[in-house]
Design a protein around this motif. Structure first.
Motif, PDB file in Angstrom:
ATOM      1  N   ILE A  13       0.841  -1.194   0.000  1.00 44.21           N
ATOM      2  CA  ILE A  13       0.000   0.000   0.000  1.00 44.21           C
ATOM      3  C   ILE A  13       0.878   1.247   0.000  1.00 44.21           C
ATOM      4  O   ILE A  13       1.991   1.235   0.529  1.00 44.21           O
ATOM      5  N   VAL A  14       0.365   2.311  -0.601  1.00 46.53           N
ATOM      6  CA  VAL A  14       1.051   3.604  -0.616  1.00 46.53           C
ATOM      7  C   VAL A  14       0.712   4.363   0.659  1.00 46.53           C
ATOM      8  O   VAL A  14      -0.458   4.426   1.055  1.00 46.53           O
ATOM      9  N   ARG A  15       1.730   4.939   1.286  1.00 44.69           N
ATOM     10  CA  ARG A  15       1.545   5.853   2.418  1.00 44.69           C
ATOM     11  C   ARG A  15       2.106   7.199   1.990  1.00 44.69           C
ATOM     12  O   ARG A  15       3.305   7.344   1.800  1.00 44.69           O
ATOM     13  N   SER A  16       1.217   8.157   1.796  1.00 43.17           N
ATOM     14  CA  SER A  16       1.581   9.445   1.209  1.00 43.17           C
ATOM     15  C   SER A  16       0.926  10.600   1.951  1.00 43.17           C
ATOM     16  O   SER A  16      -0.113  10.433   2.586  1.00 43.17           O
ATOM     17  N   SER A  17       1.515  11.776   1.785  1.00 43.85           N
ATOM     18  CA  SER A  17       0.891  12.995   2.314  1.00 43.85           C
ATOM     19  C   SER A  17      -0.290  13.421   1.450  1.00 43.85           C
ATOM     20  O   SER A  17      -1.098  14.248   1.868  1.00 43.85           O
ATOM     21  N   ALA A 119       0.498   9.020  -6.506  1.00 46.40           N
ATOM     22  CA  ALA A 119      -0.596   8.197  -5.986  1.00 46.40           C
ATOM     23  C   ALA A 119      -0.975   8.648  -4.578  1.00 46.40           C
ATOM     24  O   ALA A 119      -0.115   9.049  -3.789  1.00 46.40           O
ATOM     25  N   ILE A 120      -2.253   8.550  -4.264  1.00 44.31           N
ATOM     26  CA  ILE A 120      -2.735   9.020  -2.965  1.00 44.31           C
ATOM     27  C   ILE A 120      -2.555   7.948  -1.883  1.00 44.31           C
ATOM     28  O   ILE A 120      -2.406   6.762  -2.174  1.00 44.31           O
ATOM     29  N   ASP A 121      -2.591   8.400  -0.663  1.00 47.07           N
ATOM     30  CA  ASP A 121      -2.481   7.522   0.502  1.00 47.07           C
ATOM     31  C   ASP A 121      -3.550   6.433   0.440  1.00 47.07           C
ATOM     32  O   ASP A 121      -4.715   6.710   0.159  1.00 47.07           O
ATOM     33  N   GLY A 122      -3.135   5.195   0.680  1.00 51.55           N
ATOM     34  CA  GLY A 122      -4.072   4.080   0.674  1.00 51.55           C
ATOM     35  C   GLY A 122      -4.197   3.373  -0.660  1.00 51.55           C
ATOM     36  O   GLY A 122      -4.917   2.378  -0.766  1.00 51.55           O
TER      37      GLY A 122
END
Length: 135
Positions: A13-17, A119-122
């Motif tokens: 999964i992506v973890r992003s601001s 890419a967005i968080d999640g």
């Protein structure tokens, strides 16, 4: 034409601001931040050989995209002609796979810090592929 059914498995999964699509740039090189990729523990052996500074193609499942869109105005600009999604990078398409060319900045256990990532968080990650240069 006959199509076979198949399933994709998320590997992480992506973890992003970036928390929602409206905040995300259209492409990574348009001001996207760095982000963490958190892989499932079972995929740890697949990281063998990955290095800081390496370029990879991150393949994501754009889970908030619309899947019934076949035509769009490129870059959501109504002033541009209507175009089939296969001629665009629109996230809205029958199978919303995202392709992101990123550089690995850090590797910690089963986490990769990459840059730039729009890419967005999640966002689910479905694969990572090395970028090879000719020569």
């Amino acid at each position: 034409m006959q199509c076979n059914n198949f399933a994709l498995q998320a590997i992480g999964i992506v973890r992003s601001s970036l928390k929602n699509p409206q905040d995300a740039p259209k492409q990574g090189d348009e001001g996207a931040p760095e982000a963490w990729i958190e892989l499932e523990e079972g995929f740890r052996p697949a990281l063998l050989g990955m290095k800081t500074g390496q370029e990879v193609i991150l393949i994501t499942w754009l889970h908030q995209a619309k899947r019934d869109v076949l035509q769009t105005h490129p870059r959501a600009d109504a002033g541009r002609p209507l175009t089939g999604v296969f001629s665009t990078r629109s996230p809205h398409r029958p199978n919303p796979l995202g392709l992101h060319r990123v550089t690995i900045r850090r590797i910690e256990e089963t986490r990769l810090l990459v840059f730039p990532l729009e890419a967005i968080d999640g966002t689910p990650v479905v694969d990572i592929k090395a970028v090879y240069r000719a020569g």
